[in-house]
Design an enzyme around this catalytic site. Structure first.
Site, PDB file in Angstrom:
ATOM      1  N   HIS A  47       0.850  -1.182   0.000  1.00  0.00           N
ATOM      2  CA  HIS A  47       0.000   0.000   0.000  1.00  0.00           C
ATOM      3  C   HIS A  47       0.892   1.241   0.000  1.00  0.00           C
ATOM      4  O   HIS A  47       2.102   1.148   0.196  1.00  0.00           O
ATOM      5  CB  HIS A  47      -0.938   0.012   1.220  1.00  0.00           C
ATOM      6  CG  HIS A  47      -0.235  -0.141   2.521  1.00  0.00           C
ATOM      7  ND1 HIS A  47      -0.314  -1.265   3.292  1.00  0.00           N
ATOM      8  CD2 HIS A  47       0.610   0.692   3.166  1.00  0.00           C
ATOM      9  CE1 HIS A  47       0.441  -1.115   4.365  1.00  0.00           C
ATOM     10  NE2 HIS A  47       1.013   0.066   4.310  1.00  0.00           N
TER      11      HIS A  47
HETATM   12  C1  T46 Z   1       3.076   0.715   6.778  1.00  0.00           C
HETATM   13  C2  T46 Z   1       3.843  -0.538   6.991  1.00  0.00           C
HETATM   14  C3  T46 Z   1       5.321  -0.293   7.099  1.00  0.00           C
HETATM   15  C4  T46 Z   1      -3.859  -0.457  13.668  1.00  0.00           C
HETATM   16  O1  T46 Z   1      -4.941  -0.690  14.255  1.00  0.00           O
HETATM   17  N1  T46 Z   1      -3.103   0.603  14.056  1.00  0.00           N
HETATM   18  C5  T46 Z   1      -1.915   0.903  13.446  1.00  0.00           C
HETATM   19  O2  T46 Z   1      -1.270   1.889  13.831  1.00  0.00           O
HETATM   20  C6  T46 Z   1      -1.463   0.047  12.373  1.00  0.00           C
HETATM   21  C7  T46 Z   1      -0.151   0.373  11.662  1.00  0.00           C
HETATM   22  C8  T46 Z   1      -2.230  -1.024  12.007  1.00  0.00           C
HETATM   23  N2  T46 Z   1      -3.395  -1.276  12.674  1.00  0.00           N
HETATM   24  C9  T46 Z   1      -4.162  -2.476  12.299  1.00  0.00           C
HETATM   25  C10 T46 Z   1      -4.780  -2.436  10.920  1.00  0.00           C
HETATM   26  C11 T46 Z   1      -4.781  -3.887  10.502  1.00  0.00           C
HETATM   27  O3  T46 Z   1      -5.956  -4.499  10.970  1.00  0.00           O
HETATM   28  O4  T46 Z   1      -3.248  -3.570  12.283  1.00  0.00           O
HETATM   29  C12 T46 Z   1      -3.595  -4.497  11.274  1.00  0.00           C
HETATM   30  C13 T46 Z   1      -2.404  -4.801  10.378  1.00  0.00           C
HETATM   31  O5  T46 Z   1      -2.046  -3.611   9.640  1.00  0.00           O
HETATM   32  P1  T46 Z   1      -1.527  -3.676   8.130  1.00  0.00           P
HETATM   33  O6  T46 Z   1      -2.127  -4.807   7.421  1.00  0.00           O
HETATM   34  O7  T46 Z   1      -1.715  -2.318   7.534  1.00  0.00           O
HETATM   35  O8  T46 Z   1       0.039  -3.957   8.360  1.00  0.00           O
HETATM   36  P2  T46 Z   1       1.222  -3.860   7.292  1.00  0.00           P
HETATM   37  O9  T46 Z   1       2.387  -4.509   7.940  1.00  0.00           O
HETATM   38  O10 T46 Z   1       0.813  -4.340   5.966  1.00  0.00           O
HETATM   39  O11 T46 Z   1       1.524  -2.271   7.142  1.00  0.00           O
HETATM   40  C14 T46 Z   1       2.006  -1.536   8.244  1.00  0.00           C
HETATM   41  C15 T46 Z   1       1.311  -0.180   8.332  1.00  0.00           C
HETATM   42  O12 T46 Z   1      -0.110  -0.373   8.374  1.00  0.00           O
HETATM   43  C16 T46 Z   1       1.651   0.736   7.192  1.00  0.00           C
HETATM   44  O13 T46 Z   1       1.241   2.047   7.502  1.00  0.00           O
HETATM   45  O14 T46 Z   1       3.557   1.644   6.150  1.00  0.00           O
HETATM   46  O15 T46 Z   1       3.407  -1.310   8.116  1.00  0.00           O
END
Ligand code: T46
Length: 140
Positions: A51
């Site tokens: 993303h």
């Molecule tokens: C990024 C990369 C480096 C939250 O509730 N609060 C938060 O601050 C974050 C970051 C995530 N979440 C929840 C949302 C999803 O349900 O945690 C779950 C996993 O998040 P996500 O699938 O977005 O994780 P990544 O590792 O794909 O991405 C993350 C960050 O979301 C993103 O901003 O730049 O790490």
């Protein structure tokens, strides 16, 4: 490196007791830190991210082990291996990111400029490319 992506080297205070690095908002990273999160226990064959953010600025650090970060501005792609806790990767707005090759026991720490906001994410690559074209045209 492409615009809105840069390496940051953190100072290490090393002595016989080990190593200490400090990170101060708006000094060692170019923004006020509103949020910190960390990613652990990623199975080595799995990838995360895929993303971009519209406004968010972040610095990624791998505190233990290593993680490969792929960045993409809609035109060019680059890769950075985070394998040293004194090395940070700044990622600004409109950069697609993918995290891969998490080593066993790796700890990825992320410092973020804003609180969590799901509406700041662009998760579809084609939509990202379209928005990125307009964004980067206006940045020039
Ligand atoms: C990024 C990369 C480096 C939250 O509730 N609060 C938060 O601050 C974050 C970051 C995530 N979440 C929840 C949302 C999803 O349900 O945690 C779950 C996993 O998040 P996500 O699938 O977005 O994780 P990544 O590792 O794909 O991405 C993350 C960050 O979301 C993103 O901003 O730049 O790490």
């Amino acid at each position: 490196m492409m615009q809105n992506v840069k390496d940051i080297e953190f100072k290490e205070f090393k002595d016989e007791r080990g190593c200490l690095s400090a990170i101060e908002a708006e000094r060692d990273v170019p923004f006020k830190i509103e949020r910190i999160y960390y990613i652990t226990k990623v199975p080595g064959h799995l990838e995360r991210g895929f993303h971009s953010h519209r406004d968010l600025e972040q610095v990624l650090l791998c505190l233990n082990g290593s993680v490969r970060i792929r960045v993409d501005n809609g035109t060019d792609r680059e890769e950075v291996l985070l394998d040293n806790p004194a090395k940070g990767l700044y990622i600004g707005p409109m950069i697609w990111r993918e995290m891969a090759e998490f080593s066993e026991g790796s700890v990825l720490l992320v410092l973020a400029s804003h609180h969590y906001d799901a509406s700041d994410y662009i998760k579809d690559y084609a939509a990202f490319k379209e928005e990125a074209q307009i964004f980067w045209r206006n940045e020039k």
